[in-house]
Design a protein around this motif. Structure first.
Motif, PDB file in Angstrom:
ATOM      1  N   ASP A   1       0.709  -1.391  -0.044  1.00 25.81           N
ATOM      2  CA  ASP A   1       0.005   0.049   0.033  1.00 25.81           C
ATOM      3  C   ASP A   1       0.846   1.169  -0.072  1.00 25.81           C
ATOM      4  OD1 ASP A   1      -2.006   1.857   0.136  1.00 25.81           O
ATOM      5  OD2 ASP A   1      -2.743   1.088   2.084  1.00 25.81           O
TER       6      ASP A   1
ATOM      7  N   LYS B   1       0.712   4.103  -1.013  1.00 21.11           N
ATOM      8  CA  LYS B   1      -0.159   5.519  -0.552  1.00 21.11           C
ATOM      9  C   LYS B   1      -0.326   5.558   0.810  1.00 21.11           C
ATOM     10  CE  LYS B   1      -3.853   4.820  -3.314  1.00 21.11           C
ATOM     11  NZ  LYS B   1      -5.055   5.103  -3.708  1.00 21.11           N
ATOM     12  N   LYS B   2      -0.364   4.651   1.451  1.00 14.15           N
ATOM     13  CA  LYS B   2      -0.468   4.759   3.002  1.00 14.15           C
ATOM     14  C   LYS B   2       0.971   4.934   3.540  1.00 14.15           C
ATOM     15  CE  LYS B   2      -0.312   1.213   5.410  1.00 14.15           C
ATOM     16  NZ  LYS B   2      -0.652  -0.348   6.209  1.00 14.15           N
ATOM     17  N   TRP B   3       1.809   4.587   3.067  1.00 16.09           N
ATOM     18  CA  TRP B   3       3.249   4.751   3.595  1.00 16.09           C
ATOM     19  C   TRP B   3       3.768   6.018   3.110  1.00 16.09           C
ATOM     20  CZ3 TRP B   3       4.732   2.174   7.326  1.00 16.09           C
ATOM     21  CH2 TRP B   3       4.370   0.771   7.323  1.00 16.09           C
ATOM     22  N   ARG B   4       3.096   6.586   1.856  1.00 17.02           N
ATOM     23  CA  ARG B   4       3.498   8.032   1.553  1.00 17.02           C
ATOM     24  C   ARG B   4       2.867   8.974   2.513  1.00 17.02           C
ATOM     25  NH1 ARG B   4       6.195  11.106  -2.804  1.00 17.02           N
ATOM     26  NH2 ARG B   4       5.936  13.176  -2.212  1.00 17.02           N
ATOM     27  N   MET B   5       1.853   8.685   2.916  1.00 16.16           N
ATOM     28  CA  MET B   5       1.157   9.634   3.949  1.00 16.16           C
ATOM     29  C   MET B   5       1.974   9.514   5.247  1.00 16.16           C
ATOM     30  SD  MET B   5      -2.660   9.560   5.399  1.00 16.16           S
ATOM     31  CE  MET B   5      -2.565   8.160   6.090  1.00 16.16           C
ATOM     32  N   TYR B   6       2.162   8.373   5.568  1.00 18.10           N
ATOM     33  CA  TYR B   6       2.910   8.373   6.984  1.00 18.10           C
ATOM     34  C   TYR B   6       4.091   9.152   6.999  1.00 18.10           C
ATOM     35  CZ  TYR B   6      -0.137   4.554   8.537  1.00 18.10           C
ATOM     36  OH  TYR B   6      -1.066   3.680   9.210  1.00 18.10           O
TER      37      TYR B   6
ATOM     38  N   SER C   1       8.291   3.994  -1.437  1.00 14.08           N
ATOM     39  CA  SER C   1       7.053   4.208  -1.662  1.00 14.08           C
ATOM     40  C   SER C   1       6.653   5.029  -3.061  1.00 14.08           C
ATOM     41  CB  SER C   1       6.235   4.658  -0.695  1.00 14.08           C
ATOM     42  OG  SER C   1       6.364   5.992  -0.303  1.00 14.08           O
TER      43      SER C   1
END
Length: 95
Positions: free
Chosen positions: A24, A26-31, A74
């Motif tokens: 995922d 996108k999730k890691w990019r947000m983190y 990511s």
């Protein structure tokens, strides 16, 4: 010493979480964005507390390095997704 702490944090993140970025991105990019912003906040507080410059600057550098450690892999996964015709260089140049 603050740069060494950041490099160690990034190395630790790459070794520990390297296989999770493909699931995922996108999730890691947000983190990564949240952690990098926290690092910038620590850096911005160093003038307010000059007696704690080294701990705050080290913590800020560590957080920003960890954020880069999450963001860069990511980002490559996302770029590979868009480079369907083998034009990864063109995609990377435009992002």
């Amino acid at each position: 010493s603050k740069d060494g702490i950041g490099a160690f944090g990034r190395l630790l993140i790459g070794g520990r979480f390297g296989t999770l970025f493909d699931d995922d991105p996108k999730k890691w990019r947000m983190y990564a964005d949240f952690i990098g912003s926290a690092g910038s906040i620590f850096d911005l507080t160093t003038p307010l507390y000059p007696g704690y410059f080294l701990p705050l600057a080290s913590l800020g550098n560590l957080a920003k390095a960890v954020g880069r450690g999450f963001r860069d892999p990511s980002n490559r996964v996302i770029q590979n997704h868009f480079a369907k015709s083998g034009n990864l260089g063109e995609i990377a140049a435009k992002v």
